[in-house]
Design a protein around this motif. Structure first.
Motif, PDB file in Angstrom:
ATOM      1  N   PHE A  36      68.840   6.640  36.850  1.00 23.11           N
ATOM      2  CA  PHE A  36      69.628   7.299  37.888  1.00 23.11           C
ATOM      3  C   PHE A  36      70.307   6.283  38.804  1.00 23.11           C
ATOM      4  O   PHE A  36      71.455   6.491  39.218  1.00 23.11           O
ATOM      5  CB  PHE A  36      68.761   8.249  38.720  1.00 23.11           C
ATOM      6  CG  PHE A  36      69.542   8.967  39.769  1.00 23.11           C
ATOM      7  CD1 PHE A  36      69.482   8.567  41.103  1.00 23.11           C
ATOM      8  CD2 PHE A  36      70.382  10.007  39.424  1.00 23.11           C
ATOM      9  CE1 PHE A  36      70.235   9.216  42.073  1.00 23.11           C
ATOM     10  CE2 PHE A  36      71.135  10.673  40.384  1.00 23.11           C
ATOM     11  CZ  PHE A  36      71.059  10.273  41.721  1.00 23.11           C
ATOM     12  N   GLU A  37      69.650   5.190  39.114  1.00 21.26           N
ATOM     13  CA  GLU A  37      70.262   4.160  39.961  1.00 21.26           C
ATOM     14  C   GLU A  37      71.452   3.511  39.262  1.00 21.26           C
ATOM     15  O   GLU A  37      72.478   3.222  39.885  1.00 21.26           O
ATOM     16  CB  GLU A  37      69.245   3.095  40.351  1.00 21.26           C
ATOM     17  CG  GLU A  37      68.268   3.541  41.399  1.00 21.26           C
ATOM     18  CD  GLU A  37      67.345   2.423  41.844  1.00 21.26           C
ATOM     19  OE1 GLU A  37      67.753   1.240  41.814  1.00 21.26           O
ATOM     20  OE2 GLU A  37      66.205   2.742  42.217  1.00 21.26           O
ATOM     21  N   ILE A  38      71.303   3.266  37.979  1.00 17.20           N
ATOM     22  CA  ILE A  38      72.397   2.670  37.202  1.00 17.20           C
ATOM     23  C   ILE A  38      73.576   3.627  37.174  1.00 17.20           C
ATOM     24  O   ILE A  38      74.729   3.243  37.397  1.00 17.20           O
ATOM     25  CB  ILE A  38      71.916   2.294  35.788  1.00 17.20           C
ATOM     26  CG1 ILE A  38      70.836   1.207  35.890  1.00 17.20           C
ATOM     27  CG2 ILE A  38      73.081   1.840  34.914  1.00 17.20           C
ATOM     28  CD1 ILE A  38      70.042   1.002  34.628  1.00 17.20           C
ATOM     29  N   TRP A  39      73.280   4.914  36.913  1.00 15.82           N
ATOM     30  CA  TRP A  39      74.360   5.903  36.873  1.00 15.82           C
ATOM     31  C   TRP A  39      75.024   6.035  38.245  1.00 15.82           C
ATOM     32  O   TRP A  39      76.250   6.154  38.342  1.00 15.82           O
ATOM     33  CB  TRP A  39      73.860   7.259  36.389  1.00 15.82           C
ATOM     34  CG  TRP A  39      74.993   8.227  36.392  1.00 15.82           C
ATOM     35  CD1 TRP A  39      75.258   9.200  37.311  1.00 15.82           C
ATOM     36  CD2 TRP A  39      76.079   8.257  35.460  1.00 15.82           C
ATOM     37  NE1 TRP A  39      76.427   9.837  36.999  1.00 15.82           N
ATOM     38  CE2 TRP A  39      76.952   9.275  35.871  1.00 15.82           C
ATOM     39  CE3 TRP A  39      76.393   7.516  34.324  1.00 15.82           C
ATOM     40  CZ2 TRP A  39      78.118   9.583  35.178  1.00 15.82           C
ATOM     41  CZ3 TRP A  39      77.556   7.818  33.627  1.00 15.82           C
ATOM     42  CH2 TRP A  39      78.396   8.836  34.054  1.00 15.82           C
ATOM     43  N   SER A  40      74.243   6.032  39.305  1.00 20.35           N
ATOM     44  CA  SER A  40      74.808   6.165  40.656  1.00 20.35           C
ATOM     45  C   SER A  40      75.793   5.042  40.954  1.00 20.35           C
ATOM     46  O   SER A  40      76.851   5.277  41.544  1.00 20.35           O
ATOM     47  CB  SER A  40      73.691   6.183  41.699  1.00 20.35           C
ATOM     48  OG  SER A  40      72.898   7.333  41.545  1.00 20.35           O
ATOM     49  N   LEU A  41      75.447   3.828  40.538  1.00 17.90           N
ATOM     50  CA  LEU A  41      76.357   2.695  40.724  1.00 17.90           C
ATOM     51  C   LEU A  41      77.645   2.916  39.934  1.00 17.90           C
ATOM     52  O   LEU A  41      78.747   2.709  40.456  1.00 17.90           O
ATOM     53  CB  LEU A  41      75.684   1.387  40.291  1.00 17.90           C
ATOM     54  CG  LEU A  41      76.546   0.136  40.400  1.00 17.90           C
ATOM     55  CD1 LEU A  41      76.771  -0.237  41.863  1.00 17.90           C
ATOM     56  CD2 LEU A  41      75.899  -1.018  39.659  1.00 17.90           C
ATOM     57  N   ALA A  42      77.509   3.335  38.692  1.00 15.22           N
ATOM     58  CA  ALA A  42      78.690   3.587  37.859  1.00 15.22           C
ATOM     59  C   ALA A  42      79.558   4.677  38.472  1.00 15.22           C
ATOM     60  O   ALA A  42      80.791   4.542  38.533  1.00 15.22           O
ATOM     61  CB  ALA A  42      78.257   3.972  36.445  1.00 15.22           C
ATOM     62  N   ALA A  43      78.944   5.744  38.937  1.00 10.08           N
ATOM     63  CA  ALA A  43      79.701   6.854  39.523  1.00 10.08           C
ATOM     64  C   ALA A  43      80.409   6.414  40.806  1.00 10.08           C
ATOM     65  O   ALA A  43      81.555   6.797  41.047  1.00 10.08           O
ATOM     66  CB  ALA A  43      78.767   8.032  39.791  1.00 10.08           C
ATOM     67  N   LYS A  44      79.750   5.603  41.597  1.00 15.64           N
ATOM     68  CA  LYS A  44      80.329   5.143  42.865  1.00 15.64           C
ATOM     69  C   LYS A  44      81.610   4.351  42.652  1.00 15.64           C
ATOM     70  O   LYS A  44      82.573   4.476  43.400  1.00 15.64           O
ATOM     71  CB  LYS A  44      79.302   4.294  43.612  1.00 15.64           C
ATOM     72  CG  LYS A  44      79.782   3.776  44.949  1.00 15.64           C
ATOM     73  CD  LYS A  44      78.697   2.995  45.654  1.00 15.64           C
ATOM     74  CE  LYS A  44      79.179   2.462  46.990  1.00 15.64           C
ATOM     75  NZ  LYS A  44      78.123   1.725  47.696  1.00 15.64           N
ATOM     76  N   PHE A  77      73.057  12.925  33.501  1.00 13.72           N
ATOM     77  CA  PHE A  77      73.710  12.448  34.721  1.00 13.72           C
ATOM     78  C   PHE A  77      75.215  12.654  34.641  1.00 13.72           C
ATOM     79  O   PHE A  77      75.847  13.089  35.607  1.00 13.72           O
ATOM     80  CB  PHE A  77      73.408  10.975  34.978  1.00 13.72           C
ATOM     81  CG  PHE A  77      71.952  10.643  35.076  1.00 13.72           C
ATOM     82  CD1 PHE A  77      71.065  11.455  35.761  1.00 13.72           C
ATOM     83  CD2 PHE A  77      71.449   9.509  34.470  1.00 13.72           C
ATOM     84  CE1 PHE A  77      69.715  11.138  35.851  1.00 13.72           C
ATOM     85  CE2 PHE A  77      70.110   9.177  34.553  1.00 13.72           C
ATOM     86  CZ  PHE A  77      69.242   9.994  35.243  1.00 13.72           C
ATOM     87  N   ALA A  78      75.798  12.327  33.497  1.00 18.77           N
ATOM     88  CA  ALA A  78      77.246  12.442  33.325  1.00 18.77           C
ATOM     89  C   ALA A  78      77.694  13.898  33.412  1.00 18.77           C
ATOM     90  O   ALA A  78      78.781  14.182  33.923  1.00 18.77           O
ATOM     91  CB  ALA A  78      77.670  11.831  31.987  1.00 18.77           C
ATOM     92  N   ARG A  79      76.882  14.801  32.940  1.00 20.62           N
ATOM     93  CA  ARG A  79      77.233  16.224  33.001  1.00 20.62           C
ATOM     94  C   ARG A  79      77.107  16.782  34.413  1.00 20.62           C
ATOM     95  O   ARG A  79      77.749  17.762  34.752  1.00 20.62           O
ATOM     96  CB  ARG A  79      76.336  17.025  32.060  1.00 20.62           C
ATOM     97  CG  ARG A  79      76.670  16.816  30.611  1.00 20.62           C
ATOM     98  CD  ARG A  79      75.745  17.601  29.728  1.00 20.62           C
ATOM     99  NE  ARG A  79      76.132  17.491  28.326  1.00 20.62           N
ATOM    100  CZ  ARG A  79      75.307  17.682  27.328  1.00 20.62           C
ATOM    101  NH1 ARG A  79      74.044  18.021  27.541  1.00 20.62           N
ATOM    102  NH2 ARG A  79      75.736  17.561  26.084  1.00 20.62           N
ATOM    103  N   GLN A  80      76.259  16.165  35.237  1.00 16.86           N
ATOM    104  CA  GLN A  80      75.974  16.706  36.560  1.00 16.86           C
ATOM    105  C   GLN A  80      76.790  16.069  37.683  1.00 16.86           C
ATOM    106  O   GLN A  80      76.795  16.583  38.794  1.00 16.86           O
ATOM    107  CB  GLN A  80      74.484  16.547  36.875  1.00 16.86           C
ATOM    108  CG  GLN A  80      73.598  17.364  35.966  1.00 16.86           C
ATOM    109  CD  GLN A  80      72.119  17.062  36.177  1.00 16.86           C
ATOM    110  OE1 GLN A  80      71.742  16.367  37.105  1.00 16.86           O
ATOM    111  NE2 GLN A  80      71.294  17.582  35.293  1.00 16.86           N
ATOM    112  N   SER A  81      77.436  14.944  37.409  1.00 20.55           N
ATOM    113  CA  SER A  81      78.186  14.293  38.481  1.00 20.55           C
ATOM    114  C   SER A  81      79.474  13.696  37.937  1.00 20.55           C
ATOM    115  O   SER A  81      79.613  13.465  36.747  1.00 20.55           O
ATOM    116  CB  SER A  81      77.340  13.198  39.142  1.00 20.55           C
ATOM    117  OG  SER A  81      77.162  12.108  38.257  1.00 20.55           O
TER     118      SER A  81
END
Length: 109
Positions: free
Chosen positions: A38-46, A61-65
């Motif tokens: 989740f931390e890795i995905w959060s960085l990518a999304a940011k 994660f990709a489907r939810q954000s």
């Protein structure tokens, strides 16, 4: 767009991607070794980055954000030379798809 290579892939893959002229970093290089997905995905999304992984957890994660992109490789475990050979074969199609607006790119070997 930066590519973040997940820890399920070896750092040599990030090096290969950089050799293709891409802005690619392995999670170890970013100080994210053993951090939760989740931390890795959060960085990518940011930052609008793409996570390159074989881990299905990122699919949720990709489907939810929004914001990040997922390049989900469905490859069997293999040695580094076979992995790089698979990327050499598959990457041209992935690169075309990254030019579009797909948030989730699933790649099967």
């Amino acid at each position: 767009m930066r590519l973040i290579v997940d820890q399920q892939f070896p750092p040599v893959l990030a090096g290969w991607l950089r050799g293709q002229g891409l802005d690619a970093w392995h999670v170890v290089e970013l100080g994210l070794k053993n951090r939760p997905d989740f931390e890795i995905w959060s960085l990518a999304a940011k930052y609008g980055d793409a996570v390159v992984t074989r881990d299905a957890d990122f699919l949720n994660f990709a489907r939810q954000s929004s914001g990040g992109r997922l390049v989900w490789f469905r490859l069997p475990n293999c040695a580094n030379p076979q992995l790089i050979a698979a990327f050499e074969r598959l990457w041209p199609e992935v690169a075309k798809r990254l030019e579009g607006d797909e948030q989730i790119i699933e790649v099967r070997a």
